[in-house]
Design an enzyme around this catalytic site. Structure first.
Site, PDB file in Angstrom:
ATOM      1  CD  GLN A  75      -3.155  -0.529  -0.125  1.00 44.43           C
ATOM      2  OE1 GLN A  75      -3.196   0.819  -0.402  1.00 44.43           O
ATOM      3  NE2 GLN A  75      -3.794  -1.532  -0.709  1.00 44.43           N
ATOM      4  CB  SER A  76       3.946   1.981  -1.689  1.00 46.60           C
ATOM      5  OG  SER A  76       4.765   3.113  -2.168  1.00 46.60           O
ATOM      6  CG  ASN A  77       0.564   6.422   1.073  1.00 49.15           C
ATOM      7  OD1 ASN A  77      -0.531   6.206   0.861  1.00 49.15           O
ATOM      8  ND2 ASN A  77       1.106   6.710   2.248  1.00 49.15           N
TER       9      ASN A  77
END
Length: 337
Positions: A75-77
């Site tokens: 869930q990398s921004n």
């Protein structure tokens, strides 16, 4: 400091707002709380990586890159914002996502940032935990070179000397806003992970003699490792800018890692409380991985008296609320009544 000496693209919505958090200040009964809204930078729902990408993507364009490679957790921004700007510039983007949590819930694996990565047209490949992600990116880059492409590798979080320039600039922006509002900032608090945000802020605050201490709340590494990462990058960024690296003193780098919990991206009760509190008192959405844990640390430190009543404390919101949709069962919400 004259940051216009460095190649930069301008696509962030700057300056981001600096706002008082009146209800939360009253509720917690400690210092006067303010929030620097770097969730409002504009690129694919915003976030702190956009500032870094203005400099990183300018470097990519200057080097005539035609393809972007980067990496992050599932869930990398950072991955989301990188895929967005690559799409805007018409470059293919390849994202390597490391499974740091072991979560198999479809909402986590396919929703939130992952959904947006794909909407922006990137290709995604997964890697198991503890993969050497830099080596994996270089392996992919060599394959692309062999096929005739000119790839540009952006490190996780955009955290190198070029990316950190974005937060050197943010330090100047914040102090200018404070000056314009006659606001004396006693402390600046934020979540710290890949180290580029904190390194840039510390360097910017020291180079401008602002007197504003930066307090990082770690979301992954133990305190000593996190502080050494930040300190090393701050010194390298100073050298990159032609400054004396000794301008950053080791004691000015503070990263409290007491609020990580069981690990990166793994929820804590304190994070859940912080996200709910911010949403219900100020109408602002934090995320479960970075800003939620960062703000949980600030809440606890206020309760312990670390920040005094009457002081002005700014919380830098690094964005990431899209990842809330990857954690739908964490917040124990009541549903319909």
């Amino acid at each position: 400091m004259h940051l216009s000496r460095y190649p930069r693209l301008h696509f962030a919505h700057l300056p981001t707002p600096l706002e008082p958090m009146t209800r939360l200040s009253e509720h917690l009964g400690g210092p006067n709380l303010w929030i620097k809204r770097d969730d409002c930078t504009g690129l694919s729902s915003g976030g702190n990586k956009t500032r870094k990408l203005e400099f990183l993507m300018a470097d990519a364009v200057e080097k005539k890159a035609d393809t972007i490679i980067t990496q992050g957790a599932t869930q990398s921004n950072h991955a989301r914002q990188t895929t967005a700007i690559a799409a805007k510039l018409g470059m293919p983007c390849h994202v390597l996502l490391e499974d740091r949590t072991g979560y198999e819930d479809p909402a986590y694996v396919y929703n939130g940032n992952v959904l947006l990565d794909q909407l922006h047209g990137s290709t995604i490949s997964k890697r198991p935990a503890d993969t050497d992600m830099n080596a994996a990116m270089e392996e992919l880059a060599q394959q692309l070179r062999d096929d005739g492409s000119n790839p540009y590798i952006i490190p996780g979080g955009g955290s190198n000397e070029i990316g950190a320039l974005g937060y050197v600039n943010a330090a100047v922006e914040l102090t200018t806003q404070a000056n314009d509002q006659s606001l004396r900032i006693d402390h600046l608090v934020h979540a710290t992970g890949s180290s580029g945000t904190q390194a840039g802020l510390v360097l910017g605050m020291e180079a401008t003699n602002s007197g504003i201490p930066v307090y990082g709340v770690g979301v992954r590494a133990p305190r000593q490792k996190q502080e050494e990462m930040v300190f090393g990058l701050a010194q390298r960024t100073a050298e990159f800018m032609g400054l004396n690296p000794d301008i950053v003193k080791r004691e000015r780098v503070v990263a409290n890692s007491d609020y990580v919990g069981d690990g990166y991206g793994l929820p804590t009760n304190a994070m859940v409380e912080a996200v709910k509190m911010m949403a219900q008192y100020e109408g602002i959405l934090l995320d479960p991985v970075y800003s939620g844990k960062g703000f949980s640390g600030l809440i606890d430190l206020i309760r312990k008296g670390h920040f005094r009543k009457g002081e002005n404390v700014v919380f830098l919101h690094t964005g990431g609320s899209i990842s809330l949709f990857g954690y739908p069962d964490v917040f124990d919400l009541p549903g319909y009544i």
